[in-house]
Structures are given as structure tokens and as C-alpha cells.
Design a protein around this motif. Structure first.
Motif, mmCIF file in Angstrom:
data_model
loop_
_atom_site.group_PDB
_atom_site.id
_atom_site.type_symbol
_atom_site.label_atom_id
_atom_site.label_comp_id
_atom_site.label_asym_id
_atom_site.label_seq_id
_atom_site.Cartn_x
_atom_site.Cartn_y
_atom_site.Cartn_z
ATOM 1 N N GLY A 173 48.942 1.483 16.988
ATOM 2 C CA GLY A 173 47.819 2.280 17.471
ATOM 3 C C GLY A 173 48.224 3.392 18.436
ATOM 4 N N LEU A 174 49.498 3.411 18.837
ATOM 5 C CA LEU A 174 49.930 4.460 19.778
ATOM 6 C C LEU A 174 49.966 5.811 19.064
ATOM 7 N N PRO A 175 49.730 6.900 19.815
ATOM 8 C CA PRO A 175 49.777 8.217 19.168
ATOM 9 C C PRO A 175 51.183 8.533 18.647
ATOM 10 N N LEU A 176 51.227 9.360 17.618
ATOM 11 C CA LEU A 176 52.484 9.753 16.971
ATOM 12 C C LEU A 176 53.496 10.259 18.016
ATOM 13 N N LEU A 177 53.042 11.122 18.903
ATOM 14 C CA LEU A 177 53.939 11.713 19.895
ATOM 15 C C LEU A 177 54.586 10.640 20.773
ATOM 16 N N THR A 178 53.785 9.640 21.153
ATOM 17 C CA THR A 178 54.308 8.561 22.006
ATOM 18 C C THR A 178 55.402 7.797 21.264
ATOM 19 N N LEU A 179 55.156 7.504 19.986
ATOM 20 C CA LEU A 179 56.168 6.783 19.200
ATOM 21 C C LEU A 179 57.447 7.612 19.090
ATOM 22 N N GLU A 180 57.288 8.933 18.942
ATOM 23 C CA GLU A 180 58.489 9.787 18.841
ATOM 24 C C GLU A 180 59.255 9.795 20.162
ATOM 25 N N ARG A 181 58.521 9.841 21.280
ATOM 26 C CA ARG A 181 59.202 9.860 22.576
ATOM 27 C C ARG A 181 59.865 8.509 22.869
ATOM 28 N N ASP A 210 43.260 10.937 13.825
ATOM 29 C CA ASP A 210 42.430 11.589 14.822
ATOM 30 C C ASP A 210 42.823 11.028 16.183
ATOM 31 N N GLU A 211 43.395 11.885 17.035
ATOM 32 C CA GLU A 211 43.904 11.356 18.302
ATOM 33 C C GLU A 211 43.258 12.076 19.474
ATOM 34 N N ASP A 212 41.962 12.330 19.401
ATOM 35 C CA ASP A 212 41.375 13.169 20.455
ATOM 36 C C ASP A 212 41.074 12.397 21.742
ATOM 37 N N THR A 213 41.447 11.091 21.770
ATOM 38 C CA THR A 213 41.256 10.380 23.037
ATOM 39 C C THR A 213 42.424 10.662 23.978
ATOM 40 N N PHE A 214 43.426 11.433 23.491
ATOM 41 C CA PHE A 214 44.600 11.686 24.314
ATOM 42 C C PHE A 214 44.711 13.161 24.681
ATOM 43 N N ASP A 215 45.476 13.390 25.742
ATOM 44 C CA ASP A 215 45.718 14.744 26.189
ATOM 45 C C ASP A 215 47.201 14.990 25.918
ATOM 46 N N PHE A 216 47.536 15.886 24.990
ATOM 47 C CA PHE A 216 48.943 16.115 24.644
ATOM 48 C C PHE A 216 49.446 17.319 25.413
ATOM 49 N N TYR A 217 50.529 17.134 26.160
ATOM 50 C CA TYR A 217 51.001 18.235 26.976
ATOM 51 C C TYR A 217 52.489 18.077 27.223
ATOM 52 N N ARG A 218 53.244 19.141 27.009
ATOM 53 C CA ARG A 218 54.692 19.126 27.237
ATOM 54 C C ARG A 218 55.330 17.877 26.635
ATOM 55 N N LYS A 219 54.997 17.603 25.390
ATOM 56 C CA LYS A 219 55.586 16.498 24.615
ATOM 57 C C LYS A 219 55.310 15.102 25.185
ATOM 58 N N LEU A 220 54.234 14.952 25.962
ATOM 59 C CA LEU A 220 53.839 13.608 26.368
ATOM 60 C C LEU A 220 52.369 13.415 26.038
ATOM 61 N N ALA A 221 51.998 12.170 25.691
ATOM 62 C CA ALA A 221 50.581 11.888 25.425
ATOM 63 C C ALA A 221 50.030 11.146 26.632
ATOM 64 N N LEU A 222 48.996 11.728 27.265
ATOM 65 C CA LEU A 222 48.370 11.092 28.422
ATOM 66 C C LEU A 222 46.975 10.667 28.041
ATOM 67 N N ARG A 223 46.444 9.716 28.787
ATOM 68 C CA ARG A 223 45.049 9.348 28.579
ATOM 69 C C ARG A 223 44.160 10.467 29.110
ATOM 70 N N TRP A 381 52.614 3.494 29.107
ATOM 71 C CA TRP A 381 51.646 3.410 30.219
ATOM 72 C C TRP A 381 50.859 4.714 30.360
ATOM 73 N N LEU A 382 51.521 5.844 30.132
ATOM 74 C CA LEU A 382 50.831 7.139 30.260
ATOM 75 C C LEU A 382 49.630 7.262 29.322
ATOM 76 N N THR A 383 49.666 6.528 28.205
ATOM 77 C CA THR A 383 48.526 6.618 27.271
ATOM 78 C C THR A 383 47.353 5.778 27.755
ATOM 79 N N GLU A 384 47.577 4.947 28.808
ATOM 80 C CA GLU A 384 46.520 4.032 29.267
ATOM 81 C C GLU A 384 46.046 4.320 30.676
ATOM 82 N N THR A 385 46.956 4.813 31.535
ATOM 83 C CA THR A 385 46.610 4.875 32.951
ATOM 84 C C THR A 385 45.745 6.083 33.281
#
Length: 941
Positions: A173-181, A210-223, A381-385
Motif C-alpha cells: 500500500g505504500l506509494p511507488l516513490l516510497t518503495l523506490e526510495r 491514485d496517490e493523492d493522499t500524499f504530498d510528493f516533493y524532492r523525491k520523498l512522499a510525505l503525508r 514514517w514520512l508517509t504517516e507522520t
């Protein structure tokens, strides 16, 4: 895809920990997971050929007769190997089961296994950050999984299989970017999940989810987070629609189980209201069970709304902060007829700096396991906190070291120049606090703010200080100073040119690239100066340590492992200190010679600002921050070596063993009353101070004098606890336990251990034992262990068992027959209501040792002014701490419990009765231990 693979989840019950030492398997549980479902199960007892030890029988419930007719391992091995063919080997703590299996197969002549492993402990620590602990039972409880027979292999394997499915789902369930990082950090894990993750990545790339619950910025996915601003809230009702506190309290009944309308709480609401509205300070002692947090929040939030300025609420412990935010604020939101905002603001280094974290992800080749693991954990953690607060992570010690390199701090912050600024956790929290009606913080931050001229908290005129009996210590710590060799070493090592990642090397490379003129001359001779600084400091701290050891030998503290010795201005001017001061002076010059040229070089590099990348700009700020830290450390050292202030106390602390330069220098103000009066109480309209322990023998003079409140004439009130102590509690004082100075320590420890054991048999555990010394706790713990039958009680001891206070307390509540041994920090701030705790034992009255440096200095000052240090200082302090300890026992009107005090001074000295007088009225029994235990047994039934 992960789910097309085969996973075999294994759990063995064994006779011990090592197959090599002759331990054997007694039960096998195996569960096959394919395509997200359990497709096969296999379990069997195994005849071990050796008797099952009683400990294992107790733990697993497996007895010799259950395995006597079972097949031998040789007979079940083929079935097991056939199941494992082409699969992943999964277990909870995989190396134990895998190596055990290898040992057994080896014994039976099979060739070694080679297959991919998955450890569900490791994956849980990485993916389930909210869990209280990572034992299988705790995780099952956390995820709501049925766990029928813990410590039986079939049941454990079943739960582990469900846990595995949950973990794989979560990973997927993690975003693609998170798995890549994550990918570069998977190699060093024990669990072979690289292929699984790379399949997930391939699948996600094919169908863009569809990953619009995340904020993608500088190659990191944040909540994604949303800040509610004040503007969006419902209007505030003006004061003529008066809210009746009693109505609110009746309202609380609908929202709280067991809520009782309490007279004391209503009184508190009125007092706080009066103090806020008439600009007065208030000192209020609210006994346990008054419900003091709502007592100040109800009037406080109303006042903050009316005045449209924030009310600051400060606590001593993180636990109380969490409780206010998670329990009390939501409750108030339900019952108040208007909306309000509340924000917790902690010290800056509780928050993650995203800029630093982003940099550390680029270099990972030299990472050890802990560092590598912590980076992986934090990417997830960045995808949750929402807060980026370190308290949400459970880190191994190596992870804590890593945290120090990525935490937010003022000296290395780019502020608006940082691309992460709008997402920065610390600044976001600060902005939220500036918009809030209630700002919840801690005493440490409150006084840091005071010391740094209000740079941190929003401007406020009113404050509530909960747990206010700690204020004196916190302020004293905050205005104190300390340093040691390692403080310098840590900073110097980051500069060093010999370390591959030393900052000076990086600077030199950067200067080369930018072709800065004459840069060589700035750094010529730098390495030599660097070596000189280290030598001077090393020699100087060795010299100080030997002074400390020599002084301590003359005093009685020589047999302790930690030596403490005071020093004064006269000492520092004596011959013994002369070489120390010379070295200190040289070190100061060398540190200036180190930092000046680097600062000049930084200036010339900053002239090329337009050519610098973001990473380089960040590096320059970090380097400048490091140089400032080094200068700060150097001026602390100068202060500590010159003892300039008559109102400060100075002392050295060293381990009698330990490295030759391991010694710490300390300074603290002797009194803080004037400081608080001038800088705090005089500048605020109204400060509410509350705690369950503010008075001594029903008077507030001690506390008011210590905190500098006497000139302000604050309102005082004592609000009694609503509990019926005469029915709910008993105080028991044994007459036959020796005083510690009447016998040697071993006799004393044996005597208290056997008495504790007799009491524990009656209370069936469920007791908290409070010690004033750590050494005695350890010795009693091991003596008690020898008395009890295998696993009769679960002993949990602070410092013996690892874990924070909160975690030890949770473990205490999980086991019915547990006994918790704690020292000073357990004297308060833990809340264990109900049957979990039915007996409290206080081993010795909690006096501070008279030779403790700050205590000694305060006593001298009191004596000089004609006071009596024992009655004016030691005794009131011990009484307040004793009341705190006592307050652990009865936490609700349904609790019942006994307090034992193993210290005859309570009944044999003149001052002893002051302790009893400071408690609520309750029955007291004074008899030999044996008779008290009988009385306890009757009373408990």
C-alpha cells in the motif's frame, strides 16, 4: 508479485536456546501462505529424547507425557523439507528458528539449507511504528488478531502468518516513490524482500495508482496535512451567555465512563477563573482524583477565547502532554459550546529536519545495520507522520545516534532559504501554536523560551504550570552549565580532516571547485592546530579527573562507582589547578585559531552564492552551526574553569573506572527564587501553579519561598481528594526491619527481599516497589529472584530491563502477577488505575543525600541566613517526594491498596510524624512484618 510467492511460516517450541548445546525441538508449527491466503497447515509434537525443563513447561504448557509418543525429528524432517522447497522461510525472530532447524538437520545428516528468509520482527519494527512492543502477543493485540495459545507452536505460527499477510499488504500500500526510495536500504536487512518490493514497483508503474493522499516533493512522499486556521472556527459566544461549570460537568457524564461530579473540581474551576480575571497568581494543590486538568482547562480555554490570546499550559512529563492532547482536549471539544484549537509544541530537537534527512539518504554505502534500518523506517514514517516528532519512533540505540544528525536545530536552519521550509515540521508546529488558543508545552521549553527572550512560544500573558513541584529543578537545570571531553570530541570529529566525511575536507573540495583566491593560506597549519586542540583538551580533562579522584578518596564516596566532588573559586586558584587553567587557556586560543580561518573562508565562499547548489548551501549552514557550537562549548568551559559567580555551585562528576579523561564539570544556580520573581512572575498577568503535592503539613510557605512567589501574595488553595482513603487505603510500617546503618547492605537487602516476597504472595504481585538508590534496586531484584519459584512473578526492574518508563509500565499492566521495581523517576508521573496495582512499598524515606552538591550549597546558604537546613529544606523536599510516591496507589474511587514503608524513622524520630501528617487521613498499622502480612490478607479479601 509478492502474492504469487510461497511463504512458509515456522515456529518451533524447544527445550532451550541452542541446538549445538543439545537442546531439541518439542513442537513444530508450519503454515503456508500463497496468494494472500493460508493454503496449508502442519503441526506436530516432537519427541526430544531429553526431559523438558520446568521453565519451558511453565511457558508453553507442554509436558513430558505429551511428547513421549510423538515422532522423532528424523521422522518429520522429510515432510518439513518438502514444504520448504522453493519457499521463503518466515518466522518471528527468524534467526532463532532458522539456525535451530539447521542444527537439527545437521545432526540428522542433511545438507545445509539455503533459502530466502523473512523476519516478521524486523518488518514489524519497520512498518508498524505505532505498536507498543514487538513481541508476538503485543502485535496480535495491536492488530486485533486472534491468538489462542501463546507459546504453542501451531498457534504462534498461525498468528505470525496473519501478521506476515498484514505486513505485505501494508508494504504494497505504500506509494511507488516510497518503495523506490526504500530499495537501496533493503540489501542490508535480514529479510530478503528486495525481489518482492521490485515486483511491487513494476506492478505500480504499470498501473499508476491514485496517490493523492500524499504530498510528493524532492523525491520523498510525505503525508498531506492541513492546518486549521483560527478564521475557520465557529464564532465564540460572548460572556453574557454564561456557561455554567456544573452543566459542563453533567455533560461530562455522557462522555466519560465512571465520571463523578467532584466538588473539588468545581472549586478549582472557580479559583482559576478568579485568578485569570483578576490578574493574580494562584498556587493550588489538587489531591489525586480532583481532575485538575479539566479544572484548569475549562476556565482557561474560555479565557483564551475571550481575550483572543493564547493560554500556555506546561507539564513536566511527555506523558501528561500526550494525555492532555489525546484525552482531555477531545473531551472538552465535545462539551464546550464553541470550537477552539490546541497545539503541542516541544523543544526543537524533537522534530525531524527534512533537509538533513534528504542529504543522509544520498550517502548510504558505509551505513551499519542500525543506521540503514533507521533510514528505511523513517522513509516509511514520512508517509504517516503529521508531526515529525521523534517520540513516534521506537529506535534502537544506533538509530538514536542517527537521529542526532537529522534532528532540527536552530544553528543549522536555513529558514526561508530552505526548500523544505513550508513543509518543515518544527516551523509548521510553531505556526500552529501561534494560531492556537491553548499551547501545550513542557517546563523545559517554557524556560528555554524565557532564557532566549521569548523566541519560541507565541507571546503569552497567562500560563498554567501543571506538575509545578518540578519547577525549581527544571529552572536550575536550565540556567546551569556542563561540559566534558566527549562534548568537544563529538564536534571536533565532525570537522576532522582525517575522517572521510570530515567537513573541512568537503569545504576544501568546494573551494577548489569555485576557484576561491588564496584559499590554501587560510587552511595552512589547520591540521596541526586541530591536533593541538585535541591534545590540550585530552590532557586537561585527564588532569581534572585525577583531581576529582584524589578529592573523592578523602571523602566517604570513594567506594561508589560515580564520584562527585565540589570545587570553588579558592580551589581553582590553588596550585593543583594551575596546569588545568593553563591548558584551558591554550585550548581556548587554539579553538579560536581553528574557527577564525574557516569562518573567513566561509565568507568568501558565500560571495559565490549564485553558483552553489542547494546541497552546498545547506552544508555551509551546517558547518557554520558547528563552528558556533564549538565556540559555545569553549565559553561554557571557560565559565566552569573560572567559577565567576558566588550564587552558583560548581562540581565534578566522574566514573571511578571509565576512560582517563571521563569527567564532567557542572555549574548550577544555588537559588532560583529571585530569577523567577524578576523574569517570570513579575512579567506575567497570571500564573496558575498546580500539582498533587505543593504543601508541606498543609502550608504552602516552603514552595512559595523556593519559587520566589512570596512578594506576589498569590491565592492559595488546597483541594482535597474525593477518595475515601479511610476505606480505600492502609499505611503499614514494620517494626522489625533494620535501619540501613544498623546492618551491612547484604543483610539489609536479604531482609527486605524476604519481606517483599511474603507481601507479594498475598497481593499476587501487582506491586510497585520504590527505591532511592539504583544499586539497592539491582541487589534486591537479584535476591528476590532467588527466593521465588520459577516464573512465580514477573519481575520488571528499571535499568535492569531496557525500555522507557512508559514501556515498563505497560509491561507491568500486561502481566497479572507482575512486580515493578523503580527508582526516582517512578516516584511520580505514572498512572496505573484499578487492580493492576494493589500494593506500594517505599523502601526508604526519599531524602536527598546531604552531600549532593546543589543540596549542600543550599544548606550552607540557609545556615548562613540563620535557617535550619534539615527542617527548612531536606525534610519538606522529602515529604513532597513521599506524597508523590503515595499518590501512585489510589487513582480512582474504585481502587484499594496498602502502602508499606520499610523505614522505621517514620515512627521513631521526631520528624517522622510530619510524613504521616502530610498524607490524607488513613488507618496506620505498626507491627512486625509477619503480623502486617496477616492483616493485609484479611483486608484484601
Amino acid at each position: 508479485m509478492a502474492m504469487s510467492r510461497r511463504f512458509v511460516v515456522i515456529d518451533f517450541e524447544t527445550t532451550g536456546n541452542s541446538a549445538a548445546k543439545g537442546d531439541r525441538i518439542i513442537q513444530i508449527g508450519a503454515v503456508v501462505v500463497e496468494a494472500g491466503k493460508i493454503t496449508d497447515r502442519f503441526s506436530t509434537f516432537v519427541q526430544p529424547g531429553v526431559p523438558i525443563p520446568p521453565f519451558i513447561e511453565q511457558l508453553t504448557g507442554i509436558k513430558d507425557e505429551m511428547v513421549s509418543d510423538a515422532p522423532l525429528f528424523e521422522e518429520v524432517a522429510p515432510k518439513l523439507l518438502q514444504m520448504l522447497e522453493g519457499a521463503y522461510f518466515v518466522a518471528h525472530n527468524v534467526m532463532f528458528d532458522y539456525s535451530f532447524l539447521q542444527g537439527e538437520l545437521d545432526r540428522c545428516g542433511y545438507s545445509p539449507l539455503s533459502m530466502p528468509l523473512i523476519d516478521t520482527v524486523e518488518l514489524s519494527r519497520m512498518l508498524l511504528l505505532g505498536a507498543d512492543g514487538y513481541q508476538l502477543g503485543m502485535l496480535a493485540e495491536y492488530l486485533g488478531l486472534e491468538h489462542e495459545n501463546p507459546h504453542q507452536a501451531d498457534s504462534d505460527a498461525d498468528v505470525t502468518a496473519k501478521l506476515l499477510m498484514h505486513l505485505l499488504d501494508k508494504l504494497e500500500g505504500l506509494p511507488l516513490l516510497t518503495l523506490e526510495r526504500l530499495t537501496p536500504f533493503l540489501k542490508k536487512l535480514q529479510s530478503s524482500i528486495e525481489d518482492i518490493v521490485s515486483d511491487m514497483i513494476a506492478e505500480k508503474s504499470a498501473f499508476l495508482a491514485d496517490e493523492d493522499t500524499f504530498d510528493f516533493y524532492r523525491k520523498l512522499a510525505l503525508r498531506k496535512t492541513k492546518l486549521a486556521s483560527k478564521k475557520e472556527q465557529d464564532g465564540y459566544i460572548s460572556s453574557h451567555e454564561e456557561i455554567e461549570s456544573l452543566d459542563l460537568q453533567n455533560d461530562l457524564k455522557n462522555h466519560m465512563a465512571h465520571y463523578e461530579v467532584r466538588e473539588s473540581q468545581q472549586k478549582m474551576v472557580q479559583l482559576v477563573e478568579e485568578a485569570l480575571n483578576t490578574n493574580q497568581h494562584l498556587v493550588v494543590e489538587a489531591g489525586t482524583g480532583v481532575g485538575k486538568s479539566l479544572g484548569y482547562l475549562i476556565p482557561g480555554v474560555r479565557f483564551a477565547k475571550e481575550q483572543d490570546r493564547p493560554l500556555v499550559v506546561s507539564t513536566h512529563t511527555v506523558q501528561l502532554q500526550q494525555q492532555l492532547l489525546e484525552r482531555d482536549v477531545p473531551l472538552l471539544k465535545k462539551i464546550m459550546p464553541f470550537d477552539f484549537t490546541a497545539t503541542v509544541l516541544k523543544g526543537r530537537n524533537h522534530y525531524l529536519c527534512l533537509r538533513k534527512f534528504e542529504h543522509t539518504l544520498q550517502d548510504h554505502h558505509d551505513d551499519n545495520y542500525d543506521m540503514n534500518f533507521t533510514k528505511a523506517q523513517m522513509i516509511i514514517w514520512l508517509t504517516e507522520t503529521e508531526l515529525g516528532d521523534v517520540e513516534e519512533l521506537s529506535m534502537a540505540s544506533g538509530g538514536k545516534l542517527f537521529w542526532n544528525t537529522v534532528k532540527s536545530d536552530a544553528n543549522s536552519c536555513l529558514n526561508h532559504r530552505c526548500p523544505w521550509f513550508s513543509r518543515c515540521y518544527y516551523h509548521k508546529q510553531r505556526r500552529a501554536a501561534h494560531e492556537s488558543d491553548i499551547v501545550i508545552t513542557n517546563h523545559a521549553l517554557l524556560f528555554t523560551d524565557l532564557k532566549s527572550d521569548s523566541q519560541l512560544l507565541p507571546g503569552y500573558k497567562e500560563a498554567v504550570l501543571d506538575e509545578a513541584h518540578h519547577i525549581e529543578d527544571v529552572v536550575s537545570d536550565h540556567y546551569g552549565k556542563e561540559t566534558d571531553y566527549f562534548a568537544f570530541l563529538k564536534l571536533l570529529d565532525r570537522l576532522s580532516t582525517t575522517e572521510s566525511d570530515g567537513m573541512i575536507n568537503t569545504l576544501a573540495e568546494m573551494v577548489d571547485l569555485l576557484e576561491v583566491k588564496d584559499h590554501e593560506k587560510h587552511l595552512s597549519g589547520w591540521d596541526r592546530t586541530f591536533a593541538d586542540v585535541k591534545n590540550e583538551l585530552d590532557e586537561m580533562f585527564k588532569r581534572i579527573k585525577s583531581i576529582c579522584l584524589t578529592k573523592a578518596k578523602k571523602s566517604r564516596s570513594a567506594e561508589l562507582t560515580k564520584l562527585t566532588t565540589r570545587y570553588t573559586k579558592d580551589d581553582v586558584q590553588s596550585a593543583a589547578w594551575e596546569p588545568v587553567l593553563e591548558m584551558g587557556e591554550r585550548a581556548r586560543h587554539f579553538i579560536n585559531d581553528l574557527t577564525k580561518p574557516v569562518k573567513r573562508l566561509l565568507k568568501s565562499v558565500q560571495n559565490h552564492e549564485e553558483h552553489l547548489t542547494f546541497k552546498q548551501k545547506g552544508f555551509l549552514v551546517d558547518l557554520e552551526g558547528l563552528l558556533d557550537d564549538l565556540q559555545d562549548e569553549s565559553s561554557e568551559l571557560q565559565h566552569l574553569l573560572s567559577c565567576p559567580l558566588s550564587q552558583e555551585v560548581y562540581w565534578l562528576e566522574a566514573e571511578s573506572k571509565g576512560p582517563r579523561h571521563a569527567v564532567k564539570l557542572h555549574a548550577k544556580p544555588v537559588e532560583i527564587d529571585q530569577l523567577l520573581a524578576d523574569d517570570f512572575f513579575a512579567k506575567k498577568n497570571s500564573v496558575i501553579m498546580t500539582s498533587a503535592t505543593m504543601s508541606v503539613k498543609n502550608k504552602f510557605s516552603y514552595m512559595m519561598e523556593r519559587l520566589g512567589l512570596l512578594d506576589f501574595g498569590p491565592i492559595n488553595a488546597q483541594l482535597p481528594s474525593p477518595f475515601e482513603y479511610e476505606k480505600q487505603a492502609k499505611l503499614m510500617i514494620p517494626t522489625d526491619i533494620p535501619l540501613i546503618n544498623e546492618v551491612d547492605q547484604k543483610t539489609f537487602v536479604n531482609r527486605i527481599s524476604s519481606s517483599l516476597y511474603d507481601i507479594a504472595k498475598v497481593t499476587k504481585g501487582r506491586m510497585l516497589v520504590l527505591f532511592t538508590s539504583y544499586e539497592m534496586l539491582r541487589e534486591t531484584h537479584s535476591a528476590f529472584k532467588n527466593l521465588m519459584k520459577q516464573e512465580e512473578f514477573v519481575l520488571i526492574a528499571q535499568g535492569v530491563d531496557s525500555g522507557s518508563r512508559a514501556r515498563l509500565t505497560k509491561n507491568f499492566q500486561r502481566f497479572d502477577n507482575s512486580i515493578l521495581f523503580g527508582t526516582n523517576s517512578f516516584w511520580e508521573g505514572i498512572d496505573i488505575p484499578g487492580d493492576d496495582l494493589s500494593c506500594l512499598v517505599i523502601i526508604r524515606l526519599p531524602f536527598t543525600p546531604p552531600d549532593q552538591p546543589v543540596m549542600e550549597a543550599k544548606s550552607e546558604k540557609l545556615k548562613a541566613a540563620g535557617g535550619n537546613p534539615f527542617y527548612d529544606l531536606s525534610l519538606p523536599q522529602a515529604i513532597i517526594r513521599f506524597k508523590q510516591g503515595f499518590g501512585r496507589l489510589v487513582r480512582s474511587s474504585r481502587d484499594k491498596g496498602a502502602v508499606f514503608v520499610f523505614d522505621r524513622r517514620m515512627i521513631e524520630t521526631r520528624y517522622g510524624k510530619s510524613f504521616v501528617q502530610s498524607l490524607p487521613k488513613l488507618p496506620v498499622s505498626i507491627k512486625p512484618v509477619e503480623e502486617l502480612v496477616e492483616e493485609l490478607e484479611e483486608w484484601m479479601d
